[in-house]
Design an enzyme around this catalytic site. Structure first.
Site, PDB file in Angstrom:
ATOM      1  N   GLU A  86      72.731 -12.733 -20.023  1.00  0.00           N
ATOM      2  CA  GLU A  86      71.903 -12.575 -18.818  1.00  0.00           C
ATOM      3  C   GLU A  86      71.962 -13.818 -17.925  1.00  0.00           C
ATOM      4  O   GLU A  86      71.782 -13.724 -16.721  1.00  0.00           O
ATOM      5  CB  GLU A  86      70.440 -12.273 -19.191  1.00  0.00           C
ATOM      6  N   CYS A  98      72.100   1.239 -23.343  1.00  0.00           N
ATOM      7  CA  CYS A  98      71.415   0.167 -24.066  1.00  0.00           C
ATOM      8  C   CYS A  98      71.186   0.705 -25.476  1.00  0.00           C
ATOM      9  O   CYS A  98      70.557   1.760 -25.644  1.00  0.00           O
ATOM     10  CB  CYS A  98      70.088  -0.132 -23.377  1.00  0.00           C
ATOM     11  N   ASN A  99      71.713   0.001 -26.458  1.00  0.00           N
ATOM     12  CA  ASN A  99      71.570   0.470 -27.841  1.00  0.00           C
ATOM     13  C   ASN A  99      70.115   0.443 -28.286  1.00  0.00           C
ATOM     14  O   ASN A  99      69.651   1.342 -28.977  1.00  0.00           O
ATOM     15  CB  ASN A  99      72.400  -0.411 -28.774  1.00  0.00           C
ATOM     16  N   THR A 100      69.405  -0.617 -27.876  1.00  0.00           N
ATOM     17  CA  THR A 100      68.010  -0.777 -28.287  1.00  0.00           C
ATOM     18  C   THR A 100      67.180   0.403 -27.774  1.00  0.00           C
ATOM     19  O   THR A 100      66.370   0.981 -28.508  1.00  0.00           O
ATOM     20  CB  THR A 100      67.452  -2.102 -27.717  1.00  0.00           C
ATOM     21  N   THR A 134      75.251  -3.494 -25.661  1.00  0.00           N
ATOM     22  CA  THR A 134      76.192  -3.386 -24.540  1.00  0.00           C
ATOM     23  C   THR A 134      76.415  -4.721 -23.820  1.00  0.00           C
ATOM     24  O   THR A 134      77.335  -4.839 -23.014  1.00  0.00           O
ATOM     25  CB  THR A 134      75.730  -2.309 -23.541  1.00  0.00           C
ATOM     26  N   HIS A 135      75.599  -5.722 -24.117  1.00  0.00           N
ATOM     27  CA  HIS A 135      75.848  -7.047 -23.542  1.00  0.00           C
ATOM     28  C   HIS A 135      77.047  -7.756 -24.202  1.00  0.00           C
ATOM     29  O   HIS A 135      77.666  -8.619 -23.598  1.00  0.00           O
ATOM     30  CB  HIS A 135      74.624  -7.954 -23.724  1.00  0.00           C
ATOM     31  N   TYR A 155      65.193  -6.627 -24.209  1.00  0.00           N
ATOM     32  CA  TYR A 155      64.382  -5.613 -24.878  1.00  0.00           C
ATOM     33  C   TYR A 155      64.409  -5.794 -26.399  1.00  0.00           C
ATOM     34  O   TYR A 155      63.549  -5.280 -27.102  1.00  0.00           O
ATOM     35  CB  TYR A 155      64.946  -4.215 -24.600  1.00  0.00           C
ATOM     36  N   GLY A 156      65.450  -6.472 -26.875  1.00  0.00           N
ATOM     37  CA  GLY A 156      65.793  -6.454 -28.301  1.00  0.00           C
ATOM     38  C   GLY A 156      64.703  -6.826 -29.281  1.00  0.00           C
ATOM     39  O   GLY A 156      64.649  -6.299 -30.383  1.00  0.00           O
ATOM     40  N   ASP A 199      70.105   0.056 -18.316  1.00  0.00           N
ATOM     41  CA  ASP A 199      70.096  -0.934 -19.405  1.00  0.00           C
ATOM     42  C   ASP A 199      68.952  -1.912 -19.130  1.00  0.00           C
ATOM     43  O   ASP A 199      68.367  -1.924 -18.044  1.00  0.00           O
ATOM     44  CB  ASP A 199      71.443  -1.688 -19.453  1.00  0.00           C
ATOM     45  N   SER A 200      68.687  -2.778 -20.124  1.00  0.00           N
ATOM     46  CA  SER A 200      67.677  -3.815 -19.930  1.00  0.00           C
ATOM     47  C   SER A 200      68.132  -4.858 -18.907  1.00  0.00           C
ATOM     48  O   SER A 200      67.315  -5.608 -18.396  1.00  0.00           O
ATOM     49  CB  SER A 200      67.414  -4.521 -21.260  1.00  0.00           C
TER      50      SER A 200
END
Ligand code: DGL
Length: 269
Positions: free
Chosen positions: A151, A72-74, A184-185, A41-42, A9-10
């Protein structure tokens, strides 16, 4: 040596998937990579997200994982197909599992989606939902404020609540009966998000369905661990490790109490 499931993931968001994988498949070894130095990343250009994802995959593949999970969806929205062509192990993302979970849950067929700017702009969720159930009505909204909050480890408090309220103002006026946490965050904030949208709206995280898909793939490939040895997990982050380690150990507390973890900061970036 046991082959791992590699999850990336990011940042810390993919830990929401890790938690569910550890719950459903406690014997499996996990290698996790959070690109905390370059999160979020978004709002980045899709080509940049694709490049970062490829770099991480190339790094993780050295550890010979038996499968890769883009948690990570992005990154799933822009890089899943490229990564599938790049490696020979099974690769899954989180968008199809999230869409399946939403279709299983909705009664009205009116679904809300929140995600990063990149995920919402890609239209990937809408496409995934409509490919399963073409009559679905989808309302989507980007919430760029939320990933930096997660984050930084601020999972509650008035500022976080205000950011969630602001982010959800538009969707609250829509007649949705479920809300896909399409990043996912966001499950880190699900308590507060639930308070804001109310009990009549079910919150959907892709973690549970993603873990189920991992389990199905490994079962069919005869790759599930069958012994009772305790796995030794490996966690990598590209940025400052103290907060990453703190968030990880708090979030996974119940899953990792008897399980050794190796922490590393890779130097390939
Ligand atoms: N967890 C990532 C996702 O699911 C967050 C992307 C970001 O870093 O903005 O989209």
């Amino acid at each position: 040596m046991q082959q791992a499931i590699a999850i990336l993931d990011s940042g810390v968001g993919g830990l929401t998937v890790v938690k569910e994988v550890m719950r459903q498949l406690p014997q499996e070894k996990i290698i996790y990579f959070g690109d905390t130095a370059r999160a979020p990343y978004g709002s980045r250009h899709p080509e940049e997200v694709n490049l970062f994802t490829t770099q991480i995959v190339d790094y993780l593949i050295q550890y010979s994982p038996k499968m890769l999970v883009i948690a990570c969806n992005t990154a799933t929205a822009v890089a899943l197909e490229d990564i599938r062509k790049r490696v020979s192990v099974p690769v899954i993302g989180v968008i199809s599992p999230g869409a399946r979970a939403a279709i299983k849950t909705t009664r009205s067929g009116i679904v809300g989606i929140i995600g990063t700017v990149g995920t919402i702009r890609s239209g990937a969720y809408e496409q995934a939902l409509k490919s399963i159930s073409p009559g679905t009505t989808v309302y989507s909204h980007a919430c760029p404020q939320l990933v930096p909050i997660v984050e930084s480890g601020n999972f509650d408090g008035p500022d976080t609540m205000k950011a969630i309220e602001d982010s959800l103002t538009e969707l609250r006026s829509k007649p949705i009966d479920c809300l896909v946490l399409g990043c996912t965050h966001y499950p880190f904030l699900s308590g507060l998000i639930g308070e804001v949208v109310g009990r009549d709206v079910s919150l959907i995280s892709s973690a549970d369905e993603t873990a189920r898909e991992i389990s199905t793939i490994l079962y069919h490939q005869h790759m599930l661990v069958t012994n009772n040895e305790t796995p030794i997990h490996q966690f990598f982050c590209s940025g400052e490790p103290i907060l990453f380690k703190q968030i990880t150990t708090n979030w996974l507390r119940e899953q990792i109490q008897d399980t050794p973890i190796v922490w590393q900061v890779p130097n390939f970036l």
